[in-house]
Motif scaffolding. Structure first.
Motif, PDB file in Angstrom:
ATOM      1  N   UNK A  18     -34.110 -11.695  -0.699  1.00  0.00           N
ATOM      2  CA  UNK A  18     -34.387 -11.042   0.576  1.00  0.00           C
ATOM      3  C   UNK A  18     -35.157 -11.985   1.486  1.00  0.00           C
ATOM      4  N   UNK A  19     -34.983 -11.783   2.780  1.00  0.00           N
ATOM      5  CA  UNK A  19     -35.829 -12.440   3.763  1.00  0.00           C
ATOM      6  C   UNK A  19     -36.733 -11.372   4.346  1.00  0.00           C
ATOM      7  N   UNK A  50     -41.723 -10.979  17.312  1.00  0.00           N
ATOM      8  CA  UNK A  50     -41.797 -11.117  15.863  1.00  0.00           C
ATOM      9  C   UNK A  50     -40.741 -12.067  15.364  1.00  0.00           C
ATOM     10  N   UNK A  51     -40.689 -12.205  14.041  1.00  0.00           N
ATOM     11  CA  UNK A  51     -39.703 -13.090  13.474  1.00  0.00           C
ATOM     12  C   UNK A  51     -39.840 -13.216  11.977  1.00  0.00           C
ATOM     13  N   UNK A  52     -39.108 -14.158  11.437  1.00  0.00           N
ATOM     14  CA  UNK A  52     -39.049 -14.367  10.000  1.00  0.00           C
ATOM     15  C   UNK A  52     -40.342 -14.984   9.490  1.00  0.00           C
ATOM     16  N   UNK A  87     -32.884  -3.581   5.123  1.00  0.00           N
ATOM     17  CA  UNK A  87     -31.454  -3.680   5.355  1.00  0.00           C
ATOM     18  C   UNK A  87     -30.757  -4.386   4.219  1.00  0.00           C
ATOM     19  N   UNK A  88     -29.570  -3.909   3.886  1.00  0.00           N
ATOM     20  CA  UNK A  88     -28.746  -4.540   2.857  1.00  0.00           C
ATOM     21  C   UNK A  88     -28.061  -5.786   3.416  1.00  0.00           C
ATOM     22  N   UNK A  95     -28.545 -12.051   2.457  1.00  0.00           N
ATOM     23  CA  UNK A  95     -29.722 -11.510   1.785  1.00  0.00           C
ATOM     24  C   UNK A  95     -30.118 -10.158   2.362  1.00  0.00           C
ATOM     25  N   UNK A  96     -30.812  -9.373   1.577  1.00  0.00           N
ATOM     26  CA  UNK A  96     -31.433  -8.164   2.106  1.00  0.00           C
ATOM     27  C   UNK A  96     -32.518  -8.585   3.093  1.00  0.00           C
ATOM     28  N   UNK A  97     -32.910  -7.657   3.950  1.00  0.00           N
ATOM     29  CA  UNK A  97     -33.951  -7.904   4.938  1.00  0.00           C
ATOM     30  C   UNK A  97     -35.046  -6.861   4.764  1.00  0.00           C
TER      31      UNK A  97
END
Length: 167
Positions: A18-19, A50-52, A87-88, A95-97
């Motif tokens: 996941x991220x 926002x962000x990763x 999220x799937x 990847x999932x989120x």
């Protein structure tokens, strides 16, 4: 349960990947959501600062860093989680989120006018009523906005698990 135990690094390779992202949700003084228009995403045109998450970074630190990078605003807290988002994976992302939406508070008109956008990421900032936002957002994005607004209104953290990469 398997009778064979794997070393941690091998076991980790079998797990879902996941991220994670983190963002800040702001409203103006009339409680109208403030959003930024992304130049890089037609699928999700209106977003919150926002962000990763970077490796080794905690969610709140990500939200604060990304907000500063994307708007020039410095946010110190207090830390209040409004929503957890999940999220799937899908065709667009493998990847999932997992996401964290924090309450950034209410912004004065002067503070909104003072936002300095990073043109590589966003080209507009708007504060609109939820009814007005509906016309500018895909249904899934608007459903997430409604969940976050309800969380802020009630003080009950939202769990929004419909942020899948495939509709």
């Amino acid at each position: 349960m398997s009778a064979t135990w794997l070393p941690p690094e091998q076991y980790a390779e079998t797990l879902m990947k996941a991220t994670a992202f983190a963002c800040l949700f702001f409203t103006d003084e009339d409680d109208r959501p403030v959003q930024l228009r992304a130049v890089y995403s037609q699928a999700h045109p209106w977003q919150w600062p926002g962000g990763t998450m970077d490796p080794g970074e905690r969610p709140w630190d990500t939200a604060v860093r990304e907000c500063r990078e994307e708007t020039g605003m410095v946010v110190e807290g207090p830390t209040r989680l409004l929503a957890a988002v999940y999220g799937l994976p899908g065709a667009e992302w493998p990847y999932s989120t997992v996401g964290f939406v924090f309450d950034g508070g209410r912004l004065s008109a002067d503070r909104i006018a003072g936002i300095v956008l990073d043109p590589a990421e966003h080209d507009a900032v708007r504060a609109l009523s939820p009814k007005e936002w509906r016309a500018h957002m895909p249904e899934r994005d608007f459903a997430r906005l409604r969940a976050v607004l309800e969380a802020r209104r009630t003080g009950v953290t939202a769990y929004f698990d419909a942020w899948d990469w495939d509709d």
